[in-house]
Design a protein around this motif. Structure first.
Motif, mmCIF file in Angstrom:
data_model
loop_
_atom_site.group_PDB
_atom_site.id
_atom_site.type_symbol
_atom_site.label_atom_id
_atom_site.label_comp_id
_atom_site.label_asym_id
_atom_site.label_seq_id
_atom_site.Cartn_x
_atom_site.Cartn_y
_atom_site.Cartn_z
ATOM 1 N N PHE A 182 0.839 -1.200 0.000
ATOM 2 C CA PHE A 182 0.000 0.000 0.000
ATOM 3 C C PHE A 182 0.873 1.249 0.000
ATOM 4 C CE2 PHE A 182 -1.692 3.426 2.667
ATOM 5 C CZ PHE A 182 -2.700 3.855 1.833
ATOM 6 N N LYS A 183 0.628 2.144 -0.973
ATOM 7 C CA LYS A 183 1.492 3.322 -1.103
ATOM 8 C C LYS A 183 0.770 4.652 -0.973
ATOM 9 C CE LYS A 183 5.848 2.290 -2.302
ATOM 10 N NZ LYS A 183 7.010 2.934 -1.708
ATOM 11 N N GLY A 184 -0.544 4.678 -1.284
ATOM 12 C CA GLY A 184 -1.171 5.994 -1.229
ATOM 13 C C GLY A 184 -2.616 6.023 -1.657
ATOM 14 N N LEU A 185 -3.080 7.243 -1.917
ATOM 15 C CA LEU A 185 -4.497 7.454 -2.222
ATOM 16 C C LEU A 185 -4.669 8.079 -3.600
ATOM 17 C CD1 LEU A 185 -5.700 8.975 1.182
ATOM 18 C CD2 LEU A 185 -5.682 6.559 0.486
ATOM 19 N N HIS A 186 -5.774 7.711 -4.247
ATOM 20 C CA HIS A 186 -6.101 8.209 -5.581
ATOM 21 C C HIS A 186 -7.507 8.782 -5.556
ATOM 22 C CE1 HIS A 186 -7.682 7.043 -9.794
ATOM 23 N NE2 HIS A 186 -6.948 8.119 -9.958
ATOM 24 N N PHE A 187 -7.702 9.867 -6.294
ATOM 25 C CA PHE A 187 -9.009 10.530 -6.369
ATOM 26 C C PHE A 187 -9.245 10.978 -7.813
ATOM 27 C CE2 PHE A 187 -6.917 11.321 -2.367
ATOM 28 C CZ PHE A 187 -7.898 11.058 -1.421
ATOM 29 N N HIS A 188 -10.510 11.189 -8.155
ATOM 30 C CA HIS A 188 -10.836 11.836 -9.435
ATOM 31 C C HIS A 188 -12.272 12.295 -9.322
ATOM 32 C CE1 HIS A 188 -10.907 12.691 -13.718
ATOM 33 N NE2 HIS A 188 -12.039 12.017 -13.805
ATOM 34 N N ILE A 189 -12.523 13.593 -9.556
ATOM 35 C CA ILE A 189 -13.888 14.085 -9.286
ATOM 36 C C ILE A 189 -14.725 14.296 -10.538
ATOM 37 C CG2 ILE A 189 -13.443 15.078 -7.021
ATOM 38 C CD1 ILE A 189 -13.091 17.829 -8.380
ATOM 39 N N GLY A 190 -14.125 14.275 -11.709
ATOM 40 C CA GLY A 190 -14.922 14.478 -12.919
ATOM 41 C C GLY A 190 -14.088 15.121 -14.001
ATOM 42 N N SER A 191 -14.755 15.502 -15.067
ATOM 43 C CA SER A 191 -14.042 15.962 -16.253
ATOM 44 C C SER A 191 -14.633 17.290 -16.737
ATOM 45 C CB SER A 191 -14.201 14.881 -17.324
ATOM 46 O OG SER A 191 -13.218 14.987 -18.297
ATOM 47 N N GLN A 192 -13.870 17.997 -17.590
ATOM 48 C CA GLN A 192 -14.288 19.306 -18.123
ATOM 49 C C GLN A 192 -14.662 20.252 -16.971
ATOM 50 O OE1 GLN A 192 -13.661 20.727 -20.727
ATOM 51 N NE2 GLN A 192 -14.940 22.504 -20.731
ATOM 52 N N ILE A 193 -13.778 20.331 -15.984
ATOM 53 C CA ILE A 193 -13.994 21.196 -14.828
ATOM 54 C C ILE A 193 -13.247 22.508 -15.053
ATOM 55 C CG2 ILE A 193 -13.591 21.444 -12.339
ATOM 56 C CD1 ILE A 193 -13.719 18.326 -12.216
ATOM 57 N N LEU A 194 -13.979 23.604 -14.983
ATOM 58 C CA LEU A 194 -13.365 24.915 -15.198
ATOM 59 C C LEU A 194 -13.368 25.763 -13.928
ATOM 60 C CD1 LEU A 194 -14.875 25.570 -18.737
ATOM 61 C CD2 LEU A 194 -12.455 25.199 -18.216
ATOM 62 N N GLU A 195 -14.128 25.311 -12.912
ATOM 63 C CA GLU A 195 -14.187 26.044 -11.641
ATOM 64 C C GLU A 195 -13.063 25.550 -10.739
ATOM 65 O OE1 GLU A 195 -16.919 27.915 -10.331
ATOM 66 O OE2 GLU A 195 -18.224 27.778 -12.103
ATOM 67 N N MET A 196 -12.076 26.408 -10.504
ATOM 68 C CA MET A 196 -10.949 25.977 -9.664
ATOM 69 C C MET A 196 -11.418 25.615 -8.255
ATOM 70 S SD MET A 196 -8.374 25.784 -11.582
ATOM 71 C CE MET A 196 -8.823 25.873 -13.305
ATOM 72 N N ASP A 197 -12.568 26.172 -7.845
ATOM 73 C CA ASP A 197 -13.104 25.852 -6.512
ATOM 74 C C ASP A 197 -13.346 24.356 -6.333
ATOM 75 O OD1 ASP A 197 -13.010 28.459 -5.859
ATOM 76 O OD2 ASP A 197 -15.182 28.817 -5.895
ATOM 77 N N ASP A 198 -13.696 23.677 -7.426
ATOM 78 C CA ASP A 198 -13.928 22.228 -7.316
ATOM 79 C C ASP A 198 -12.638 21.504 -6.943
ATOM 80 O OD1 ASP A 198 -16.546 22.658 -8.046
ATOM 81 O OD2 ASP A 198 -16.232 22.166 -10.153
ATOM 82 N N PHE A 199 -11.531 21.925 -7.550
ATOM 83 C CA PHE A 199 -10.240 21.295 -7.221
ATOM 84 C C PHE A 199 -9.785 21.698 -5.811
ATOM 85 C CE2 PHE A 199 -9.956 21.620 -11.989
ATOM 86 C CZ PHE A 199 -10.069 20.269 -12.233
ATOM 87 N N ILE A 200 -10.124 22.936 -5.425
ATOM 88 C CA ILE A 200 -9.784 23.368 -4.054
ATOM 89 C C ILE A 200 -10.525 22.484 -3.054
ATOM 90 C CG2 ILE A 200 -9.996 25.265 -2.373
ATOM 91 C CD1 ILE A 200 -9.562 27.237 -4.695
ATOM 92 N N ALA A 201 -11.800 22.207 -3.345
ATOM 93 C CA ALA A 201 -12.595 21.350 -2.446
ATOM 94 C C ALA A 201 -11.958 19.965 -2.347
ATOM 95 C CB ALA A 201 -14.032 21.244 -2.958
ATOM 96 N N LEU A 202 -11.460 19.454 -3.472
ATOM 97 C CA LEU A 202 -10.797 18.146 -3.446
ATOM 98 C C LEU A 202 -9.535 18.211 -2.582
ATOM 99 C CD1 LEU A 202 -10.377 15.203 -4.321
ATOM 100 C CD2 LEU A 202 -9.215 16.064 -6.362
ATOM 101 N N ALA A 203 -8.732 19.265 -2.778
ATOM 102 C CA ALA A 203 -7.484 19.387 -2.002
ATOM 103 C C ALA A 203 -7.790 19.402 -0.505
ATOM 104 C CB ALA A 203 -6.728 20.650 -2.418
ATOM 105 N N HIS A 204 -8.842 20.130 -0.122
ATOM 106 C CA HIS A 204 -9.199 20.177 1.307
ATOM 107 C C HIS A 204 -9.637 18.812 1.810
ATOM 108 C CE1 HIS A 204 -9.914 24.812 1.029
ATOM 109 N NE2 HIS A 204 -8.642 24.488 1.155
ATOM 110 N N ARG A 205 -10.372 18.092 0.976
ATOM 111 C CA ARG A 205 -10.814 16.768 1.386
ATOM 112 C C ARG A 205 -9.610 15.830 1.565
ATOM 113 N NH1 ARG A 205 -15.729 14.706 1.253
ATOM 114 N NH2 ARG A 205 -16.074 16.500 2.523
ATOM 115 N N VAL A 206 -8.641 15.928 0.657
ATOM 116 C CA VAL A 206 -7.445 15.082 0.770
ATOM 117 C C VAL A 206 -6.706 15.418 2.071
ATOM 118 C CG1 VAL A 206 -5.257 14.410 -0.310
ATOM 119 C CG2 VAL A 206 -7.233 14.913 -1.757
#
Ligand code: LLP
Length: 387
Positions: A182-206
């Protein structure tokens, strides 16, 4: 500024076909490398599901990117294109035994594991082969993305990944197995995302999940945040290079990376969308009772995104002179279904039989999603270096 095309270059080539401008592709790759080289622990694995054309893959490999595969066929294709096996991450919710065997035989970098049954099978097959499989768990972060419902993947209701509440359980299980590491964690929230807030939300969740693991003494080396950065389908010529600066800055500013950790990205669309166009010939211009149709020789078998996701690809007439009169058209294909429509009520210079049209931003999820419905031929793919 964007993809460069002219009808002289395309004379005599059977339509429809895909055309890739390797200059745009190289500029895109340079823009990515410019941002990632600021960090010695950022690695981009191009998501080959977006486009597996060998000529395109070779350019991407030359730029030094790693690769994200979701099937055994993709692993075979990227090895053929020259990608080193130790840069392959292998995701997918339903990996078959032969695909796991192939990944183990080739010693790929990492399996992204999506369920306990899959973990058990990987461990079993690795044991049989006397191998150690490096694994990350794909965690479903329950983070929504502002994109089309068909391409949202990170919600609890989606089929992807392992629920957050099960994270520690699966990690402990893996740690007790002999042939997976076991080495780590993987995520993917979707495609064609233009709102940086969505990636910020992912970073906070990680960050939250990492804190939770750290409190229990579980260390991770790999954080893979998936892909999803969108492109400008409305103005591909004016804006051919996606906003990599803001995208990577999100993770730089919001993701808490521990010493020794590596951060991995799986960009697909943003790498290849704008370097490709589908070139098609107008077979007929037909006057309907309320509409005028430009009937082209490409159909949804060549580019399915408009039919499947209501996607919009900008259409230009390469033959007609832009200073001519403009008229309104529905641009439709020859397939026997109403959904075989590329766009409705668009303005084009007066269009005639024989004109070549280009559907722009078609480098991602275009050629690779082609089918032979209606016994149609699959489209060919060329680059500016071939023609
Ligand atoms: N990583 C994983 C786990 C994925 O599922 C995907 C895309 C990617 C990376 C790459 O995402 P990108 O950077 O390209 O957004 N056919 C659809 C898109 C489907 C995307 C599926 N997963 C379309 O034409 O819009």
């Amino acid at each position: 500024m964007g993809i460069e095309m002219n009808v002289e270059r395309f004379a005599g080539i059977r339509t429809p076909f895909y055309y890739y401008d390797t200059n745009i592709l190289r500029q895109t790759l340079d823009a990515i490398n410019k941002e990632t080289k600021k960090h010695d622990n950022y690695f981009v694995h191009y998501a080959v599901k977006a486009n597996a054309n060998l000529k395109v893959l070779k350019v991407i490999n030359e730029a030094g990117l790693g690769i994200d595969c979701v099937s055994g066929g993709e692993i075979e294709q990227v090895l053929k294109a020259g990608f080193p096996a130790n840069k392959i991450v292998f995701a997918g919710v339903g990996k078959s035994d032969w695909e796991i065997e192939l990944g183990l035989d080739k010693d790929i970098f990492c399996f992204n594991v999506e369920s306990i049954p899959e973990l058990e099978v990987i461990n079993e097959i690795a044991e049989r082969k006397g191998k150690m499989a490096t694994i990350c768990f794909r965690i479903n972060p329950n983070v929504g993305a502002h994109t089309h419902a068909h391409i949202t993947t990170g919600l609890a209701e989606n089929k992807f990944g392992i629920a957050m509440e099960d994270m520690e359980k699966v990690i402990r299980l893996a740690q007790g197995m002999k042939n997976v590491q076991f080495k780590g964690l993987h995520f993917h929230i979707g495609s064609q995302i233009l709102e940086m807030d969505d990636f910020i939300a992912l970073a906070h969740r990680v960050n939250e999940l990492q804190d939770r693991l750290e409190a229990q003494g579980i260390r991770i080396d790999i954080i893979n945040v998936g892909g999803g950065l969108g492109v400008d389908y409305n103005d591909p010529q004016g804006n051919p290079i996606p906003n990599f600066k803001d995208y990577f800055a999100v993770y730089e500013q919001h993701l808490k990376v521990r010493p020794g950790q590596t951060v991995h990205f799986e960009l697909g669309r943003a790498v290849v969308a704008q370097c490709g166009a589908l070139i098609t010939k107008v077979n007929y211009v037909k006057q309907g009772s309320v509409k005028q149709f430009a009937i082209v020789d490409a159909g949804f078998t060549d580019l399915i995104r408009p039919a499947l996701y209501d996607a919009h690809h900008k259409i230009i007439n390469l033959t007609a002179n832009a200073t001519q009169n403009v008229e309104q058209y529905d641009v439709v294909g020859p397939i026997c279904e109403s959904s075989d429509t590329f766009d409705k009520d668009i303005q084009l210079p007066t269009t005639h039989r024989g004109d070549l049209l280009a559907l722009l931003s078609a480098g991602a999820y275009g050629e690779i999603m082609a089918s032979s419905y209606n016994c149609r031929r699959l489209p060919d793919g060329y680059t500016n270096e071939d023609l």
